[in-house]
Design a protein around this motif. Structure first.
Motif, PDB file in Angstrom:
ATOM      1  N   ASP A 199      43.467  32.413  40.416  1.00 49.67           N
ATOM      2  CA  ASP A 199      43.556  33.755  40.988  1.00 49.67           C
ATOM      3  C   ASP A 199      42.148  34.309  41.263  1.00 49.67           C
ATOM      4  O   ASP A 199      41.851  34.793  42.357  1.00 49.67           O
ATOM      5  N   GLN A 200      41.267  34.179  40.271  1.00 50.46           N
ATOM      6  CA  GLN A 200      39.907  34.705  40.407  1.00 50.46           C
ATOM      7  C   GLN A 200      39.113  33.955  41.478  1.00 50.46           C
ATOM      8  O   GLN A 200      38.342  34.550  42.232  1.00 50.46           O
ATOM      9  N   SER A 201      39.279  32.622  41.533  1.00 55.72           N
ATOM     10  CA  SER A 201      38.562  31.809  42.524  1.00 55.72           C
ATOM     11  C   SER A 201      38.894  32.281  43.930  1.00 55.72           C
ATOM     12  O   SER A 201      38.018  32.422  44.783  1.00 55.72           O
ATOM     13  N   LEU A 202      40.162  32.534  44.185  1.00 53.59           N
ATOM     14  CA  LEU A 202      40.596  32.949  45.518  1.00 53.59           C
ATOM     15  C   LEU A 202      40.175  34.377  45.808  1.00 53.59           C
ATOM     16  O   LEU A 202      39.814  34.715  46.944  1.00 53.59           O
ATOM     17  N   TRP A 203      40.201  35.207  44.769  1.00 55.98           N
ATOM     18  CA  TRP A 203      39.781  36.598  44.975  1.00 55.98           C
ATOM     19  C   TRP A 203      38.290  36.649  45.325  1.00 55.98           C
ATOM     20  O   TRP A 203      37.854  37.481  46.125  1.00 55.98           O
ATOM     21  N   PHE A 204      37.527  35.734  44.761  1.00 55.94           N
ATOM     22  CA  PHE A 204      36.111  35.610  45.084  1.00 55.94           C
ATOM     23  C   PHE A 204      35.945  35.326  46.589  1.00 55.94           C
ATOM     24  O   PHE A 204      35.098  35.915  47.267  1.00 55.94           O
ATOM     25  N   THR A 248      35.204  32.246  54.990  1.00 55.79           N
ATOM     26  CA  THR A 248      34.299  32.101  53.840  1.00 55.79           C
ATOM     27  C   THR A 248      33.307  33.251  53.744  1.00 55.79           C
ATOM     28  O   THR A 248      32.493  33.278  52.821  1.00 55.79           O
ATOM     29  N   GLY A 249      33.326  34.168  54.712  1.00 53.82           N
ATOM     30  CA  GLY A 249      32.374  35.271  54.715  1.00 53.82           C
ATOM     31  C   GLY A 249      31.040  34.908  55.345  1.00 53.82           C
ATOM     32  O   GLY A 249      30.134  35.736  55.404  1.00 53.82           O
ATOM     33  N   GLN A 250      30.904  33.663  55.838  1.00 54.24           N
ATOM     34  CA  GLN A 250      29.663  33.265  56.518  1.00 54.24           C
ATOM     35  C   GLN A 250      29.643  33.861  57.926  1.00 54.24           C
ATOM     36  O   GLN A 250      30.699  34.033  58.541  1.00 54.24           O
ATOM     37  N   ASN A 279      43.778  33.573  50.777  1.00 54.33           N
ATOM     38  CA  ASN A 279      42.861  34.101  49.764  1.00 54.33           C
ATOM     39  C   ASN A 279      43.264  35.488  49.285  1.00 54.33           C
ATOM     40  O   ASN A 279      43.016  35.851  48.145  1.00 54.33           O
ATOM     41  N   THR A 280      43.861  36.277  50.154  1.00 55.63           N
ATOM     42  CA  THR A 280      44.197  37.644  49.775  1.00 55.63           C
ATOM     43  C   THR A 280      45.588  37.754  49.156  1.00 55.63           C
ATOM     44  O   THR A 280      45.886  38.721  48.463  1.00 55.63           O
ATOM     45  N   CYS A 281      46.439  36.757  49.383  1.00 54.57           N
ATOM     46  CA  CYS A 281      47.850  36.891  48.998  1.00 54.57           C
ATOM     47  C   CYS A 281      48.036  36.864  47.478  1.00 54.57           C
ATOM     48  O   CYS A 281      47.668  35.889  46.811  1.00 54.57           O
ATOM     49  N   PRO A 282      48.635  37.924  46.897  1.00 53.54           N
ATOM     50  CA  PRO A 282      48.846  37.941  45.439  1.00 53.54           C
ATOM     51  C   PRO A 282      49.782  36.824  44.981  1.00 53.54           C
ATOM     52  O   PRO A 282      49.694  36.382  43.841  1.00 53.54           O
TER      53      PRO A 282
END
Lengths: 456, 171
Positions: A22-27, A257-259, A309-312
């Motif tokens: 969960d944390q890895s994807l939230w990152f 990835t935010g790049q 990545n955002t999906c709970p």
């Protein structure tokens, strides 16, 4: 329970690992938020949606335009109705050139078509060259995320895998050292392959170009070293113009990835001298999707992974719980079109919170399609087991305010009388160890309001 | 019917309503010092770079930036730079072999000083129409596939250096 709920329950049995996932994807989601902080971001997303809708409305013309330009540049363009034809075309190219070893950069289409097992059964060795894909390939697994295939692997496990398969020192867990070993291992495979297979992030009709984006450079190592480059592409990847490409490239990596852009963005229109280049255009259900007006925009997907990545639900159930090639929210609206029976539970693998549509770079209304698939499943008599009874109960309870008020009064009484442990017992699919039923308030809002109003 | 005919016929039968071409959104960016903006992003994506001083040679600047490994670097010309993402465009016509771009352990791209645009919207229009292969390169090869730890030098270049050459920037 079967399907997604059962697989998700198994994933959650390891609570610590589930929390780590969960944390890895939230990152990843946070990196996306920082990367997409452009003043014009929302107008870019509208442009992304528009360029895809435009491409779908002129799909046949654009594919013909692409084919015309590519053919003039010495590229061989092939067409495949389905996965079987796609695999046969690739095999034909390899057989003609007596190729026994191929490198393959990331391509969700070839996963969809089952190209690897098909070629391996024909005696052709396939090396997946994206590091994450190589990790799961060496482990005999499939990717659990479309952008980060080995997101579910821990460094200690990768270290043990590389010790076994690449001879890295036992106990080596440093990402630098492991990536360095993989560099040697993969470069060897890449530079000794008889053909390099790639996917494509886009085909540009105006330029006849195949666009491939990677961070590792593995697609380039594959396509420019082997005597043959084969790009396997779904027909929905076409866009009209280079202007459209500019919009798409500004959206893709930032969302994934935010790049600001991937390290390598390759635009190739012609084979290098002495080499051959093939493009295989694949339908495999896409034209049927195109004809389905309510579900058509699922074809706009650019496979950035932002909705995963955002999906709970994805973050807390893992890629494998979906049982599909494309996971997460986008996978849950793509898979039912292929096989509603097999994937009837997937439209329910969502809270309909709408976060996916908010991050989608091409604004696909995923929740609307999830809901539409639920309706179609119900109409076709394919509700997951037990859902029919639950829905009937909910319909009666929520159908009239009086029944609802009576039911909640009753539920409050029951909750006070029955031990909490029993209510959160194994019989209740909505609870788990550490996730009990919330305690109902002593009075309902209506009761409270009535009491307040009656006070002097 | 061939597969081609079948696929095209199925697309046309789907009868998708017309949708207008997308218009390019206006990027809201600071255009005052594109080189500084470029070099800032380049650092973030793991590259190094600088503007050549008058009288300085490219190898001099490269050895200043990269130290001893500068001597092993493969130097290629870039056509233009993109400020928003630290990317430089390199065309296959300007390199001896396409593979050199990824095979080089240390890559230096020399770009004319004047050839810089704010965003990809301008950049895609500068891609040569007759190009057979070209790249937007933004920093060295990288991976984050092992627990999202960023590692440079995944499979392609380990070092990525961009030099703005004032001498070639004229005209």
């Amino acid at each position: 329970m079967t399907g997604h709920p059962a697989a998700a329950a198994r994933f959650l049995d390891d609570a610590a690992r589930a929390a780590w996932h969960d944390q890895s994807l939230w990152f990843m989601r946070q990196k996306r938020d920082r990367g997409s902080a452009l003043p014009e971001w929302e107008s870019l997303r509208f442009a992304g949606s528009a360029l895809k809708a435009h491409a779908m409305s002129r799909l046949a013309d654009l594919l013909e335009e692409f084919e015309r330009r590519a053919t003039a540049n010495g590229v061989v363009v092939h067409w495949a109705r389905d996965a079987r034809e796609h695999n046969a075309i690739v095999l034909g190219i390899l057989r003609t050139a007596h190729v026994t070893r191929v490198s393959k950069s990331k391509s969700m289409l070839t996963e969809e078509c089952g190209l690897n097992p098909f070629l391996e059964a024909q005696g052709i060795e396939v090396v997946d060259t994206d590091l994450g894909e190589r990790i799961v390939q060496l482990a005999g697994e499939a990717p659990s995320h479309i952008v980060i295939p080995a997101i579910h692997w821990k460094r200690e496990e990768i270290g043990a895998l590389f010790h076994r398969t690449m001879g890295t020192p036992a106990g080596e867990t440093s990402p630098d050292a492991l990536a360095a070993a993989a560099r040697v291992h993969l470069r060897d495979a890449l530079l000794h392959a008889g053909a390099g297979i790639t996917g494509a992030n886009a085909l540009v009709a105006e330029t006849g170009g195949v666009v491939v984006c990677t961070n590792e450079g593995n697609a380039d190592l594959g396509m420019h070293s082997a005597p043959i480059h084969i790009a396997c592409v779904g027909i929905e990847k076409i866009i009209a113009t280079r202007d459209d490409l500019g919009v798409l490239l500004r959206l893709l990596a930032r969302s994934g990835t935010g790049q600001p852009v991937t390290a390598y963005t390759t635009h190739v229109t012609a084979p290098r001298p002495g080499a051959a280049m093939h493009v295989v255009l694949v339908d495999n259900g896409r034209t049927a999707r195109l004809a389905d007006a309510a579900m058509r925009t699922a074809l706009h997907c650019i496979r950035c992974g932002a909705c995963l990545n955002t999906c709970p639900v994805y973050r807390r159930s893992g890629g494998y719980s979906y049982g599909t090639v494309i996971q997460g929210p986008i996978g849950a609206i793509l898979a039912p079109a292929i096989d509603l029976d097999a994937h009837q539970a997937l439209p329910y693998a969502s809270t309909l919170c709408g976060s996916c549509v908010d991050v989608c770079p091409v604004r696909i209304d995923i929740p609307a399609q999830l809901l539409a698939w639920r309706a179609r499943g119900a109409a076709a008599g394919r509700l997951p087991r037990g859902y029919g009874i639950v829905f009937e109960v909910l319909r009666r309870v929520l159908g009239t305010p009086a029944t609802f008020a009576r039911a909640t009064r009753w539920a409050r009484r029951v909750q006070r009388l029955v031990p909490a442990a029993w209510l959160s017992g194994r019989w209740n699919p909505w609870t788990r160890p550490g996730r009990a039923l919330p305690v109902l308030a002593d009075e309902s809002f209506r009761e409270w309001a009535r009491r307040e109003r009656n006070q002097p | 019917m061939t597969a081609r005919d079948d696929v095209l016929a199925a697309i046309r039968a789907a009868d998708v309503p017309a949708a207008p071409a997308a218009s390019v959104p206006t990027a809201i960016v600071d255009r005052t010092d594109l080189h500084a903006a470029f070099l800032r992003v380049l650092t973030v994506v793991g590259g190094v770079g600088a503007v050549l001083s008058p009288g300085q040679s490219v190898p001099q600047l490269v050895s200043e930036l990269l130290g001893a490994i500068g001597a092993q670097a493969v130097i290629v010309p870039g056509r233009f730079a993109v400020a928003e993402n630290g990317a430089v465009y390199v065309d296959s016509d300007d390199v001896t072999a396409r593979i050199a771009i990824v095979l080089a352990e240390h890559l230096v791209v020399v770009v004319p000083h004047a050839a810089i645009v704010p965003t990809m919207h301008e950049a895609v229009r500068l891609m040569p129409a007759e190009s057979r292969c070209g790249w937007f390169l933004s920093g060295p090869s990288k991976t984050a596939d092992i627990e999202q730890s960023l590692v440079f030098g995944a499979q392609g270049s380990r070092t990525h250096c961009v030099v703005f050459d004032i001498a070639t920037g004229v005209g």
